[in-house]
Design a protein around this motif. Structure first.
Motif, PDB file in Angstrom:
ATOM      1  N   VAL A   1       0.858  -1.185   0.000  1.00 43.69           N
ATOM      2  CA  VAL A   1       0.000   0.000   0.000  1.00 43.69           C
ATOM      3  C   VAL A   1       0.893   1.232   0.000  1.00 43.69           C
ATOM      4  CG1 VAL A   1      -1.756   1.283   1.285  1.00 43.69           C
ATOM      5  CG2 VAL A   1      -1.801  -1.212   1.280  1.00 43.69           C
ATOM      6  N   TYR A   2       0.561   2.187  -0.852  1.00 42.39           N
ATOM      7  CA  TYR A   2       1.272   3.458  -0.901  1.00 42.39           C
ATOM      8  C   TYR A   2       0.549   4.468  -0.023  1.00 42.39           C
ATOM      9  CZ  TYR A   2       2.558   8.061  -2.708  1.00 42.39           C
ATOM     10  OH  TYR A   2       2.952   9.375  -2.822  1.00 42.39           O
ATOM     11  N   SER A   3       1.313   5.185   0.790  1.00 43.17           N
ATOM     12  CA  SER A   3       0.781   6.253   1.619  1.00 43.17           C
ATOM     13  C   SER A   3       1.382   7.561   1.122  1.00 43.17           C
ATOM     14  CB  SER A   3       1.145   6.006   3.083  1.00 43.17           C
ATOM     15  OG  SER A   3       0.685   7.067   3.879  1.00 43.17           O
ATOM     16  N   PRO A   4       0.564   8.544   0.710  1.00 45.62           N
ATOM     17  CA  PRO A   4       1.067   9.753   0.059  1.00 45.62           C
ATOM     18  C   PRO A   4       1.740  10.742   1.016  1.00 45.62           C
ATOM     19  CG  PRO A   4      -1.305   9.868   0.299  1.00 45.62           C
ATOM     20  CD  PRO A   4      -0.894   8.511   0.788  1.00 45.62           C
TER      21      PRO A   4
ATOM     22  N   VAL B   1      -3.962   1.998   4.662  1.00 49.50           N
ATOM     23  CA  VAL B   1      -3.371   3.125   5.379  1.00 49.50           C
ATOM     24  C   VAL B   1      -4.292   4.318   5.210  1.00 49.50           C
ATOM     25  CG1 VAL B   1      -1.371   4.649   5.565  1.00 49.50           C
ATOM     26  CG2 VAL B   1      -1.056   2.249   4.969  1.00 49.50           C
ATOM     27  N   GLY B   2      -4.578   5.013   6.318  1.00 51.17           N
ATOM     28  CA  GLY B   2      -5.408   6.214   6.288  1.00 51.17           C
ATOM     29  C   GLY B   2      -4.653   7.363   6.931  1.00 51.17           C
ATOM     30  N   PRO B   3      -5.131   8.565   6.725  1.00 48.75           N
ATOM     31  CA  PRO B   3      -4.438   9.720   7.293  1.00 48.75           C
ATOM     32  C   PRO B   3      -4.470   9.675   8.803  1.00 48.75           C
ATOM     33  CG  PRO B   3      -6.424  10.390   6.095  1.00 48.75           C
ATOM     34  CD  PRO B   3      -6.326   8.903   5.999  1.00 48.75           C
ATOM     35  N   PRO B   4      -3.502  10.134   9.477  1.00 55.00           N
ATOM     36  CA  PRO B   4      -2.215  10.639   8.998  1.00 55.00           C
ATOM     37  C   PRO B   4      -1.157   9.552   8.942  1.00 55.00           C
ATOM     38  CG  PRO B   4      -2.394  11.129  11.310  1.00 55.00           C
ATOM     39  CD  PRO B   4      -3.652  10.390  10.916  1.00 55.00           C
ATOM     40  N   HIS B   5      -1.405   8.364   8.705  1.00 57.25           N
ATOM     41  CA  HIS B   5      -0.567   7.169   8.630  1.00 57.25           C
ATOM     42  C   HIS B   5      -1.092   6.117   9.584  1.00 57.25           C
ATOM     43  CE1 HIS B   5       2.399   8.150   5.709  1.00 57.25           C
ATOM     44  NE2 HIS B   5       2.846   9.200   6.378  1.00 57.25           N
ATOM     45  N   ASP B   6      -2.397   6.127   9.863  1.00 55.48           N
ATOM     46  CA  ASP B   6      -2.987   5.042  10.636  1.00 55.48           C
ATOM     47  C   ASP B   6      -2.915   3.782   9.771  1.00 55.48           C
ATOM     48  OD1 ASP B   6      -3.609   6.779  12.663  1.00 55.48           O
ATOM     49  OD2 ASP B   6      -5.729   6.945  12.141  1.00 55.48           O
ATOM     50  N   VAL B   7      -2.511   2.688  10.363  1.00 54.66           N
ATOM     51  CA  VAL B   7      -2.405   1.425   9.649  1.00 54.66           C
ATOM     52  C   VAL B   7      -3.579   0.552  10.066  1.00 54.66           C
ATOM     53  CG1 VAL B   7      -0.993  -0.628   9.262  1.00 54.66           C
ATOM     54  CG2 VAL B   7       0.106   1.596   9.589  1.00 54.66           C
TER      55      VAL B   7
END
Length: 163
Positions: free
Chosen positions: A95-98, A142-148
């Motif tokens: 998964v890519y996290s921007p 992955v969701g903002p702000p980097h929650d896995v």
């Protein structure tokens, strides 16, 4: 698996106002990257990350070029067979996290471990579940702000990485 979607050409469409517009450009124009053993992929603005069933990754960078006929072509350069988690791992998800801190997150359900890598493929950390969880994770997000987020059994778990 992605293998069932394998074709001899991969095309890229541009979007305008939420709609695909124009003629598709060929993504792998010069050399077609094999997807026959791909299990997952992630994309950034300029990169395509392909995770294979042997746990190795190909990181492909694209460069847009104007062809002599006026169409746009994409030249792709790939670094093949990067091993993001050496040892006995079975990676199944990438998964890519921007930005602002772009990262790649990978999942090994066999060891129940998640891995975080920078976009330069530097190991940033591992995520290991609390002991006593019996269900192996089957997916990762992955969701903002980097929650896995990890899916295991009929539950969704999350972690907040510490700096």
């Amino acid at each position: 698996p992605l293998a069932k979607y394998h074709s001899t050409t991969t095309r890229m469409y541009t979007a305008a106002d939420g709609l695909f517009a124009g003629t598709p450009a060929i993504y792998f124009a010069e050399a077609i990257q094999s997807l026959s053993h791909a299990v997952d992929l992630a994309a950034t603005q300029d990169e395509l990350i392909i995770l294979h069933d042997d746990g190795l990754m190909d990181v492909c960078q694209r460069k847009l070029e104007n062809a002599p006929d006026g169409s746009r072509r994409i030249r792709v350069e790939c670094e093949n067979d990067f091993d993001p988690a050496p040892g006995e791992t079975t990676l199944t998800s990438v998964v890519y996290s921007p930005p602002p801190e772009p990262s790649l997150f990978l999942l090994d359900p066999q060891t129940r471990t998640g891995y975080q890598y920078s976009m330069r493929l530097v190991d940033q950390g591992r995520f290991i579940p609390t002991p006593g969880r019996d269900d192996p994770p089957v997916d990762l997000a992955v969701g903002p702000p980097h929650d896995v987020f990890r899916v295991a059994g009929d539950q969704v778990y999350f972690a907040q990485p510490t700096p």
